[in-house]
Scaffold this active site. Structure first.
Site, PDB file in Angstrom:
ATOM      1  N   SER A   1      20.983 -23.100 -21.999  1.00 12.68           N
ATOM      2  CA  SER A   1      19.565 -23.761 -23.245  1.00 12.68           C
ATOM      3  C   SER A   1      18.372 -22.897 -22.194  1.00 12.68           C
ATOM      4  O   SER A   1      18.039 -23.361 -21.057  1.00 12.68           O
ATOM      5  CB  SER A   1      19.536 -24.944 -24.285  1.00 12.68           C
ATOM      6  OG  SER A   1      18.718 -24.809 -24.564  1.00 12.68           O
ATOM      7  N   ALA A   2      16.839 -22.827 -22.620  1.00 14.51           N
ATOM      8  CA  ALA A   2      15.695 -22.432 -22.612  1.00 14.51           C
ATOM      9  C   ALA A   2      15.822 -23.385 -22.157  1.00 14.51           C
ATOM     10  O   ALA A   2      14.566 -23.356 -21.202  1.00 14.51           O
ATOM     11  CB  ALA A   2      15.053 -21.725 -23.536  1.00 14.51           C
ATOM     12  N   ASP A   3      16.052 -24.606 -22.965  1.00 15.18           N
ATOM     13  CA  ASP A   3      15.451 -26.220 -23.018  1.00 15.18           C
ATOM     14  C   ASP A   3      15.359 -26.463 -20.650  1.00 15.18           C
ATOM     15  O   ASP A   3      14.250 -27.183 -20.070  1.00 15.18           O
ATOM     16  CB  ASP A   3      16.396 -26.870 -23.311  1.00 15.18           C
ATOM     17  CG  ASP A   3      15.872 -27.322 -24.467  1.00 15.18           C
ATOM     18  OD1 ASP A   3      15.517 -26.575 -25.229  1.00 15.18           O
ATOM     19  OD2 ASP A   3      16.488 -28.461 -25.220  1.00 15.18           O
TER      20      ASP A   3
ATOM     21  N   VAL B   1      13.538 -28.499 -27.769  1.00 15.53           N
ATOM     22  CA  VAL B   1      12.787 -29.408 -26.630  1.00 15.53           C
ATOM     23  C   VAL B   1      11.848 -27.688 -26.320  1.00 15.53           C
ATOM     24  O   VAL B   1      10.660 -27.620 -25.573  1.00 15.53           O
ATOM     25  CB  VAL B   1      14.437 -29.548 -26.045  1.00 15.53           C
ATOM     26  CG1 VAL B   1      13.182 -30.444 -24.531  1.00 15.53           C
ATOM     27  CG2 VAL B   1      14.612 -30.607 -26.420  1.00 15.53           C
TER      28      VAL B   1
ATOM     29  N   GLU C   1       9.936 -33.963 -31.325  1.00 11.09           N
ATOM     30  CA  GLU C   1      10.197 -32.348 -31.785  1.00 11.09           C
ATOM     31  C   GLU C   1      10.833 -32.395 -33.297  1.00 11.09           C
ATOM     32  O   GLU C   1      10.668 -33.517 -34.111  1.00 11.09           O
ATOM     33  CB  GLU C   1      11.564 -32.170 -30.757  1.00 11.09           C
ATOM     34  CG  GLU C   1      12.782 -32.744 -31.066  1.00 11.09           C
ATOM     35  CD  GLU C   1      14.037 -32.181 -31.040  1.00 11.09           C
ATOM     36  OE1 GLU C   1      14.102 -30.932 -31.892  1.00 11.09           O
ATOM     37  OE2 GLU C   1      14.557 -32.058 -30.578  1.00 11.09           O
TER      38      GLU C   1
ATOM     39  N   ASP D   1      25.668 -18.549 -22.114  1.00  9.81           N
ATOM     40  CA  ASP D   1      25.251 -19.814 -23.468  1.00  9.81           C
ATOM     41  C   ASP D   1      24.218 -20.670 -22.164  1.00  9.81           C
ATOM     42  O   ASP D   1      25.063 -21.949 -22.436  1.00  9.81           O
ATOM     43  CB  ASP D   1      25.909 -20.159 -24.632  1.00  9.81           C
ATOM     44  CG  ASP D   1      25.059 -20.516 -25.621  1.00  9.81           C
ATOM     45  OD1 ASP D   1      23.686 -21.288 -25.396  1.00  9.81           O
ATOM     46  OD2 ASP D   1      25.406 -20.792 -26.469  1.00  9.81           O
TER      47      ASP D   1
ATOM     48  N   LYS E   1      24.491 -33.248 -24.868  1.00 11.25           N
ATOM     49  CA  LYS E   1      26.244 -33.846 -25.516  1.00 11.25           C
ATOM     50  C   LYS E   1      26.664 -32.920 -25.331  1.00 11.25           C
ATOM     51  O   LYS E   1      26.766 -32.095 -25.031  1.00 11.25           O
ATOM     52  CB  LYS E   1      25.465 -32.175 -27.063  1.00 11.25           C
ATOM     53  CG  LYS E   1      25.497 -33.595 -28.852  1.00 11.25           C
ATOM     54  CD  LYS E   1      24.273 -32.646 -29.489  1.00 11.25           C
ATOM     55  CE  LYS E   1      23.173 -31.856 -29.158  1.00 11.25           C
ATOM     56  NZ  LYS E   1      22.544 -30.911 -28.866  1.00 11.25           N
TER      57      LYS E   1
ATOM     58  N   LYS F   1      14.018 -21.577 -36.354  1.00 10.03           N
ATOM     59  CA  LYS F   1      14.397 -22.231 -35.087  1.00 10.03           C
ATOM     60  C   LYS F   1      14.139 -22.339 -33.590  1.00 10.03           C
ATOM     61  O   LYS F   1      14.205 -20.628 -33.458  1.00 10.03           O
ATOM     62  CB  LYS F   1      15.938 -22.450 -35.051  1.00 10.03           C
ATOM     63  CG  LYS F   1      16.222 -23.225 -33.598  1.00 10.03           C
ATOM     64  CD  LYS F   1      17.745 -23.411 -33.068  1.00 10.03           C
ATOM     65  CE  LYS F   1      17.885 -23.670 -31.760  1.00 10.03           C
ATOM     66  NZ  LYS F   1      19.620 -23.460 -31.588  1.00 10.03           N
TER      67      LYS F   1
HETATM   68  N1  PSU Z   1      20.590 -32.029 -29.580  1.00 10.73           N
HETATM   69  C1  PSU Z   1      20.691 -32.713 -30.489  1.00 10.73           C
HETATM   70  N2  PSU Z   1      19.957 -32.526 -31.805  1.00 10.73           N
HETATM   71  C2  PSU Z   1      19.259 -31.265 -31.788  1.00 10.73           C
HETATM   72  C3  PSU Z   1      19.394 -30.687 -30.952  1.00 10.73           C
HETATM   73  C4  PSU Z   1      19.712 -30.886 -28.994  1.00 10.73           C
HETATM   74  O1  PSU Z   1      20.941 -33.910 -30.817  1.00 10.73           O
HETATM   75  O2  PSU Z   1      19.001 -30.606 -33.080  1.00 10.73           O
HETATM   76  C5  PSU Z   1      18.580 -29.081 -30.766  1.00 10.73           C
HETATM   77  C6  PSU Z   1      17.088 -29.707 -29.447  1.00 10.73           C
HETATM   78  O3  PSU Z   1      15.507 -29.009 -30.573  1.00 10.73           O
HETATM   79  C7  PSU Z   1      17.275 -28.974 -28.520  1.00 10.73           C
HETATM   80  C8  PSU Z   1      18.047 -27.635 -29.289  1.00 10.73           C
HETATM   81  O4  PSU Z   1      16.171 -28.182 -27.802  1.00 10.73           O
HETATM   82  O5  PSU Z   1      18.891 -28.489 -30.217  1.00 10.73           O
HETATM   83  C9  PSU Z   1      19.335 -26.892 -28.249  1.00 10.73           C
HETATM   84  O6  PSU Z   1      18.983 -25.534 -29.093  1.00 10.73           O
HETATM   85  P1  PSU Z   1      19.878 -24.526 -28.059  1.00 10.73           P
HETATM   86  O7  PSU Z   1      20.590 -24.511 -27.179  1.00 10.73           O
HETATM   87  O8  PSU Z   1      19.736 -22.936 -29.148  1.00 10.73           O
HETATM   88  O9  PSU Z   1      18.908 -23.950 -27.011  1.00 10.73           O
HETATM   89 MN    MN Z   2      22.078 -21.141 -26.447  1.00  9.02          MN
END
Ligand code: PSU
Ligand code: MN
Length: 307
Positions: A143-145, A109, A28, A141, A162, A89
């Site tokens: 994540s869409a992941d 992701v 990614e 909140d 994390k 992003k």
């Molecule tokens: N975890 C990390 N570093 C990152 C991310 C996750 O250690 O940069 C990034 C990844 O690209 C993940 C995104 O898909 O953050 C998730 O963001 P959000 O919580 O806004 O969906």
């Molecule tokens: Mn989010």
């Protein structure tokens, strides 16, 4: 081979590997543009590609450059994503805009899985996946992941999620969505910078061969979800959970006070935690991404040459 959309540019080595059935590992780019500071981000991205090559697979870092979907980046393109403060992003919802408006964007992701799948890539390495944020019962909140893992048949190797997320809720959500979670060689789900989270592994596998066998079975059942493989950070590189927790709590409450919302939350917290730990969290982050790239290459190799 799948037919890819017109807006895709597949690097020559990646295209060659795909047509001959050789192993490829997707990577990614949000971790480059929004997850780490310059220049460590670029150095890490290039080092991770080397780890994949040394592991016998072809690396394909994915990003959007000037509205073109790049499956495999040149050094100039890495530089452009690594330095550009205006790279978007991109998650699933954002991709059509970046392409139609001819923007530069780094893929999360979720977006990387989606694009990798369209290009015919089956294995993907990252640092941490997004998940359910602490306080999600108020903010929604999530994540869409997680939803992408539910719908896109790509195996994602990460170091867990994390610990700034609500890990128990993240695992619940993955179960609800039907996403298998395999922990590599550990009985606990890892917490990114730390090997342990206090949460038991949903599944434990101890070899790349077993993981490839699992995915093959998943496909034979007609299941089209992804698989999350959590690879705990090496002990020598970890920051134990008890040490991390106060920093995470501080960063999370500061983010709330500062009114950080939406896409900005994850990058903001990572940056803040990097500063609170005087760079230690960044060093761990670099180490775990490389380790994940090595395991992903091994899995991709076994998938390409099944016994
Ligand atoms: N975890 C990390 N570093 C990152 C991310 C996750 O250690 O940069 C990034 C990844 O690209 C993940 C995104 O898909 O953050 C998730 O963001 P959000 O919580 O806004 O969906
Ligand atoms: Mn989010």
């Amino acid at each position: 081979m799948s037919v890819t959309p017109e807006c895709f540019d597949i690097a020559a080595d990646v295209a060659g590997a795909l047509s001959s059935g050789a192993p490829v590992v997707a990577l990614e780019s949000t971790i480059i543009s929004h997850g780490m500071p310059y220049p460590e981000n670029l150095e890490t991205a290039l080092a991770v590609e080397r780890v994949v090559r040394e592991g016998g697979a072809v690396p394909a870092t994915i990003a959007v450059i000037g509205g073109r979907v790049k499956i495999g980046l040149t050094e100039d393109e890495f530089e452009r994503i690594g330095r550009a403060s205006d790279a978007l992003k991109l998650s699933r919802a954002d991709l059509p805009h970046a392409i139609a408006a001819r923007r530069d964007g780094a893929t999360t992701v979720a977006a990387t899985m989606l694009l990798a799948n369209l290009a015919g890539l089956r294995v993907f390495a990252t640092g941490g996946v997004g998940g359910v944020h602490r306080g999600a019962e108020r903010t929604f909140d999530v994540s869409a992941d997680l939803y992408e893992l539910a719908r896109t048949p790509v195996t994602v190797v990460c170091a867990g999620a994390k610990a700034l997320l609500d890990l128990a809720a993240t695992l619940e959500m993955l179960e609800t969505l039907g996403v298998p979670v395999i922990v590599y060689r550990s009985d606990q789900f890892p917490a990114f910078w730390s090997r342990e989270s206090g949460l038991p592994s949903p599944l434990r596998y101890d070899s790349a061969t077993e993981i490839a066998g699992f995915v093959q079975t998943q496909r034979s059942l007609g299941l089209t979800s992804g698989t999350l493989v959590a690879n705990p950070i090496d002990r020598a590189d970890e920051i134990p959970r008890a040490e991390m927790e106060p920093w995470i709590a501080a960063a999370a409450s500061e983010a709330q006070e500062a009114g950080i919302r939406g896409k900005a939350v994850t990058p903001w917290l990572l940056e803040r935690i990097g500063r609170l730990t005087s760079g230690r969290s960044l060093a761990s982050n670099v180490a775990l991404v490389k380790s994940n790239a090595g395991l992903a290459a091994e899995i991709a190799r076994v998938m390409s040459n099944p016994a």
